[in-house]
Design a protein around this motif. Structure first.
Motif, PDB file in Angstrom:
ATOM      1  N   ASP A 117       0.812  -1.218   0.000  1.00 16.87           N
ATOM      2  CA  ASP A 117       0.000   0.000   0.000  1.00 16.87           C
ATOM      3  C   ASP A 117       0.848   1.271   0.000  1.00 16.87           C
ATOM      4  N   ILE A 118       2.095   1.154  -0.463  1.00 18.30           N
ATOM      5  CA  ILE A 118       2.961   2.342  -0.444  1.00 18.30           C
ATOM      6  C   ILE A 118       2.485   3.387  -1.436  1.00 18.30           C
ATOM      7  N   GLY A 119       1.805   2.984  -2.491  1.00 23.29           N
ATOM      8  CA  GLY A 119       1.166   3.945  -3.387  1.00 23.29           C
ATOM      9  C   GLY A 119       2.136   4.602  -4.347  1.00 23.29           C
ATOM     10  N   THR A 120       1.805   5.824  -4.742  1.00 24.28           N
ATOM     11  CA  THR A 120       2.565   6.552  -5.757  1.00 24.28           C
ATOM     12  C   THR A 120       3.071   7.868  -5.175  1.00 24.28           C
ATOM     13  N   PHE A 121       3.962   8.513  -5.923  1.00 26.11           N
ATOM     14  CA  PHE A 121       4.409   9.861  -5.598  1.00 26.11           C
ATOM     15  C   PHE A 121       4.762  10.566  -6.897  1.00 26.11           C
ATOM     16  N   VAL A 122       4.930  11.869  -6.810  1.00 29.43           N
ATOM     17  CA  VAL A 122       5.172  12.678  -8.004  1.00 29.43           C
ATOM     18  C   VAL A 122       6.672  12.774  -8.230  1.00 29.43           C
ATOM     19  N   ALA A 123       7.136  12.343  -9.406  1.00 29.31           N
ATOM     20  CA  ALA A 123       8.555  12.402  -9.746  1.00 29.31           C
ATOM     21  C   ALA A 123       8.702  12.122 -11.234  1.00 29.31           C
TER      22      ALA A 123
ATOM     23  N   GLY B 153      26.139 -13.567  -2.263  1.00 31.41           N
ATOM     24  CA  GLY B 153      25.676 -12.734  -1.167  1.00 31.41           C
ATOM     25  C   GLY B 153      24.244 -12.244  -1.366  1.00 31.41           C
ATOM     26  N   HIS B 154      23.841 -11.281  -0.517  1.00 34.81           N
ATOM     27  CA  HIS B 154      22.485 -10.726  -0.554  1.00 34.81           C
ATOM     28  C   HIS B 154      22.546  -9.227  -0.804  1.00 34.81           C
ATOM     29  N   VAL B 155      21.608  -8.753  -1.587  1.00 30.87           N
ATOM     30  CA  VAL B 155      21.384  -7.324  -1.808  1.00 30.87           C
ATOM     31  C   VAL B 155      19.937  -7.021  -1.422  1.00 30.87           C
ATOM     32  N   ALA B 156      19.733  -6.034  -0.580  1.00 28.92           N
ATOM     33  CA  ALA B 156      18.383  -5.703  -0.094  1.00 28.92           C
ATOM     34  C   ALA B 156      17.982  -4.335  -0.608  1.00 28.92           C
ATOM     35  N   ILE B 157      16.742  -4.243  -1.079  1.00 25.84           N
ATOM     36  CA  ILE B 157      16.174  -2.965  -1.492  1.00 25.84           C
ATOM     37  C   ILE B 157      14.820  -2.812  -0.803  1.00 25.84           C
ATOM     38  N   GLU B 158      14.606  -1.648  -0.201  1.00 21.56           N
ATOM     39  CA  GLU B 158      13.343  -1.399   0.486  1.00 21.56           C
ATOM     40  C   GLU B 158      12.889   0.028   0.213  1.00 21.56           C
ATOM     41  N   ALA B 159      11.577   0.227   0.337  1.00 20.23           N
ATOM     42  CA  ALA B 159      10.971   1.553   0.135  1.00 20.23           C
ATOM     43  C   ALA B 159       9.990   1.807   1.275  1.00 20.23           C
ATOM     44  N   ARG B 160      10.005   3.038   1.807  1.00 17.77           N
ATOM     45  CA  ARG B 160       9.130   3.406   2.921  1.00 17.77           C
ATOM     46  C   ARG B 160       8.634   4.843   2.734  1.00 17.77           C
ATOM     47  N   ARG B 161       7.424   5.070   3.252  1.00 19.40           N
ATOM     48  CA  ARG B 161       6.934   6.450   3.368  1.00 19.40           C
ATOM     49  C   ARG B 161       7.417   7.010   4.708  1.00 19.40           C
ATOM     50  N   ASP B 162       8.165   8.062   4.645  1.00 26.12           N
ATOM     51  CA  ASP B 162       8.720   8.671   5.855  1.00 26.12           C
ATOM     52  C   ASP B 162       8.322  10.159   5.878  1.00 26.12           C
ATOM     53  N   GLY B 163       7.163  10.424   6.484  1.00 29.63           N
ATOM     54  CA  GLY B 163       6.687  11.805   6.512  1.00 29.63           C
ATOM     55  C   GLY B 163       6.276  12.253   5.116  1.00 29.63           C
ATOM     56  N   ASP B 164       6.900  13.300   4.636  1.00 30.23           N
ATOM     57  CA  ASP B 164       6.598  13.845   3.310  1.00 30.23           C
ATOM     58  C   ASP B 164       7.557  13.333   2.253  1.00 30.23           C
ATOM     59  N   THR B 165       8.276  12.247   2.548  1.00 29.35           N
ATOM     60  CA  THR B 165       9.248  11.730   1.586  1.00 29.35           C
ATOM     61  C   THR B 165       9.040  10.237   1.365  1.00 29.35           C
ATOM     62  N   ILE B 166       9.600   9.756   0.251  1.00 28.89           N
ATOM     63  CA  ILE B 166       9.714   8.328  -0.054  1.00 28.89           C
ATOM     64  C   ILE B 166      11.180   7.978   0.107  1.00 28.89           C
TER      65      ILE B 166
END
Length: 830
Positions: free
Chosen positions: A707-713, A737-750
């Motif tokens: 449910d992270i949704g979209t943002f303007v960019a 090995g391992h490579v990790a990628i994550e995305a979070r909504r943090d206030g007014d930023t992604i």
């Protein structure tokens, strides 16, 4: 002529007797005259002349008169003797009568004063009892002010004056200084004015006392009525039925009546029915009612202290307006509460004792300082109990003679001056105790914990000493000038830098003298003028000033002035000749490096543009060769064509990155903003590096909420950012090995974060990791061209975002890129 008594008659007889003797003597003289003697014997009577006849007649008449006078004299003398005898009898009778009158007047309980004429002294007779206090001397008795009370003396003086002047009688009761009452009655007898002073006793004294009391009471009633009439507070009187019979002007004004009579006749009430009922109920138990009641006066609500006295014949009341006092008391209570709250906020302990030497008030700091129990303090202990409690808790200075010490401490209660003591407590604390006596009684004790202050003073003194030593050993020259422009403080470097003789700096010279002593012919006069104006000028702003002067011998001196409190100015001088020489060399070198860097960037940009066209042709022709439809290739040729295609693609990516950076540097890159789905962008990026992941045998861990949704960019630039971050992590990750990628909504930023398990980035390389062409091989990783993170930073900042690196050698790295959710609103508006 009027004759009185025996003396007058004797005078008249003597005068007649003298006339008869005179006439007899004259006749004898005439008869014996020469003429008559000569003529008469010889001349017959018929021959007498007229003259002789006249003389003869006169002689006969004179003799006749003398005889008659003698006879009359004898008869008058007989009558006079008879009358004198009668007068002697009358005088004796009058004297007896006067003696009897004097005996009667000389009574011991009465004194008479009679004034006959203004010229004659008054007659004073009789006497008053000794206990009356009236003097026996006549002159002192008539000085009424010496033995009568002042008001009585004034009354009797006025009454006597009117009696003597106009005959007005009077009847007074006067009081002596001895406290006795005297009855004085004045009247006239003929032309005389008489005043009788009589001591009162018995029924007459009782009656006089009653009359005096009546007059006094009547005067008091009149005075009180007059006073009540003009009193500013409402006053009223009621009869036995409770009806108003009299009010004063203030009452009439309060009930808005025309006058006092109107208020009483109309029965206008100041208090409401509940207030009057309260008074009636109160009179059932007590004759005097005292309570604070409200009332409406002139349309506004006021508070009155009502006093109503009930008597058998009615009642009377007075209402004192205490609205102001009530407001003042409320304000005082608020002020006291505020002061109490303020005291509680103070760090200084305060304890206030009343005149009875019991604790009256204290603040939280006092309770905390001595760790006292609230219940103990609320019991209002006296000062002895508090000291005993503190002594038991070892909160007082250790004393060998505690009793004498306490006596000396409590001597402050008898002092009018503030006393101060220093207490060194057993726990190492030092208190400054101030005893401030209250003029109304009591004492205010202030306990200031000066432990930290003393420690600070000690450290301050040590610091001053250290600073002085430091100042003397500084390479910079320091000087402090007073508000009068004279030198107050300097260090040895000040004289050395300005090449001054130390003797010049003795005796607090003026700044102008110092300038004259250190000025050189080649110096710029403007520098010294600014320096002098800054130190001794009258600039109200007193702003800081800095400058640089170049002196002979290639010496360069930087100076600066800093305004200090009390109008002083501190000036520093630094010999920066060597630094300036090095700085100039560095500036020249930096300019050369910047020129070389610009040439390098221009060369790379031009080469990139020149490489892109042939590289595109190479990639196109290589793809044609790899197409089986063009013609068959051997296995080795196909392998070589694959190598050419992968190398060409990598080279094209580098060229594209260089061109993108050039576009960003030129400020012509524009973002194509739109709605970007975060999950899709991450998935597309992973798919783009799938072959690299497979070649490195890596596992990619994805953590993106559904449910992270979209943002303007700009979607393309976002995928480039993620691509470069993943490519950088893959390049430095060990195989398997391992490579990790994550995305979070943090206030007014992604926030996009990419982590790897590589060797990490050295601490000395973290600051330059985002620089262009900055790459450092780590372990088996060869390292790239050093453009990936530079591209990430440029695109993130173009969106208004940031990039951060967290890395630890041997444990991998984590790169976080934060992009605003709505960065394009302002850009779209423009």
């Amino acid at each position: 002529m009027r004759m009185h008594g025996y003396g007058g008659r004797a005078v008249a007889v003597s005068a007649g007797f003298r006339s008869a003797i005179f006439a007899t003597t004259a006749s004898a003289a005439l008869l014996s005259s020469p003429v008559t003697a000569a003529v008469a014997p010889d001349v017959p009577p018929e021959t007498l002349t007229a003259f002789d006849l006249v003389m003869l007649v006169m002689l006969i008449g004179t003799v006749s008169f003398a005889v008659i006078s003698a006879i009359a004299l004898m008869r008058a003398r007989n009558r006079a003797e008879i009358e004198n005898a009668d007068l002697r009898l009358q005088v004796a009778d009058l004297k007896a009568t006067a003696d009897r009158a004097e005996i009667l007047i000389d009574a011991k309980d009465e004194r008479l004063v009679a004034w006959a004429t203004d010229d004659e002294a008054p007659l004073v007779a009789g006497a008053l009892p000794a206990n009356v206090g009236a003097p026996t001397d006549r002159a002192r008795f008539l000085a009424f002010g010496t033995w009568l009370k002042p008001e009585s003396a004034a009354r009797i003086d006025q009454a006597v004056s009117q009696l003597r002047a106009r005959g007005e009688p009077f009847d007074l009761t006067i009081a002596t200084v001895a406290g006795r009452l005297i009855e004085v009655r004045g009247h006239t007898i003929g032309s005389a004015a008489v005043a009788r002073f009589r001591d009162l006793d018995g029924d007459r004294l009782a009656r006089a006392d009653l009359e005096a009391r009546y007059d006094l009471l009547e005067a008091e009633v009149e005075a009180m009525r007059a006073m009540f009439s003009v009193a500013p507070m409402p006053i009223w009187l009621r009869d036995e039925t409770g009806r108003l019979v009299w009010v004063n002007a203030a009452y009439a004004a309060a009930v808005e009546a025309a006058d006092e009579t109107d208020a009483a006749e109309r029965g206008l009430e100041l208090l409401d029915s509940s207030g009057r009922q309260m008074i009636r109920e109160g009179h059932k138990t007590e004759p005097v009612f005292l309570k604070r009641l409200p009332a409406i006066v002139a349309g506004s609500r006021r508070i009155f202290d009502v006093t109503d006295v009930d008597t058998p014949n009615g009642s009377g009341g007075i209402a004192i307006d205490v609205s102001g006092a009530e407001a003042a008391q409320a304000a005082l209570r608020r002020e006291i509460d505020f002061n109490a709250r303020t005291l509680d906020q103070l760090a200084t302990a305060v304890a206030i004792y009343g005149p009875d030497r019991r604790l009256k008030s204290y603040n939280a700091a006092y309770r905390s300082l001595f760790d006292l129990d609230t219940a103990f303090l609320e019991s209002r202990p006296d000062d002895n109990a508090v000291l005993d409690h503190l002594r038991a808790a070892r909160k007082l200075p250790e004393q060998s003679d505690f009793k004498s010490w306490r006596t000396d401490l409590f001597a402050a209660y008898q002092s009018v001056e503030t006393r101060e003591h220093i207490w060194h407590l057993p726990d190492g604390q030092t208190l400054r105790v101030i005893a401030n006596p209250n003029p109304q009684g009591g004492m205010t004790w202030v306990y200031e914990n000066v432990t930290e202050r003393l420690d600070l003073e000690s450290r301050y003194n040590a610091l001053i000493h250290v600073q002085g030593e430091t100042l003397d050993h500084l390479a910079e020259g320091v000087a402090v000038f007073g508000s009068d422009g004279r030198l107050r403080l300097h260090n040895p470097s000040f004289a050395a830098i300005l090449e001054l003789d130390p003797a010049v700096l003795e005796g607090r010279p003026h700044v102008a003298e110092i300038v004259r002593a250190c000025r050189q012919p080649d110096d710029d006069d403007g520098d010294w003028n600014r320096f002098t104006a800054c130190v001794a000028g009258l600039d109200e702003s007193r702003s800081s000033f800095a400058g640089r002067m170049e002196r002979a011998g290639n010496r360069v001196i930087d100076y600066a002035s800093v305004p200090l409190p009390d109008g002083q100015t501190m000036v520093t001088f630094v010999d920066v000749s060597d630094t300036v020489q090095v700085e100039r060399a560095l500036v020249e070198r930096n300019e050369a490096l910047e020129t070389a860097d610009a040439i390098k960037n221009a060369f790379i940009h031009h080469v990139s543009y020149e490489l892109r066209s042939p590289l595109t042709n190479i990639i196109g022709f290589t793809q044609l060769l790899a197409d089986p439809r063009v013609g068959p290739l051997t296995e080795r040729q196909s392998e070589y064509v694959g190598y050419v295609m992968s190398s060409s693609g990598a080279l094209l990516a580098i060229v594209n990155d260089i061109l993108d950076l050039a576009t960003v540097d030129a400020g012509i890159m524009e973002l194509d903003l739109g709605e970007v789905d975060v999950g899709e962008a991450v998935a597309a990026t992973i798919e783009g590096v799938r072959d690299r992941i497979a070649d490195a045998n890596l596992q990619v861990d994805t953590d993106v909420p559904k449910d992270i949704g979209t943002f303007v960019a700009d979607g393309t630039r976002v995928r480039q950012i993620l691509f470069n971050l993943l490519a950088n992590a893959i390049a430095f990750s060990p195989e398997g090995g391992h490579v990790a990628i994550e995305a979070r909504r943090d206030g007014d930023t992604i926030a996009f974060s990419v982590s790897d398990q590589g060797p990490g980035i050295p601490a000395d390389f973290l600051d330059t990791a985002f620089d262009r062409f900055a790459s450092k091989p780590q372990g088996p990783a060869r390292g790239g061209a050093g453009l990936g993170l530079a591209i990430v930073k440029s695109f993130a900042e173009l969106h208004g975002g940031t990039v951060q690196i967290q890395s630890e050698e041997g444990k991998g790295s984590r790169v976080t890129c934060r992009l605003p959710i709505r960065p394009g609103i302002a850009a779209a508006a423009e």
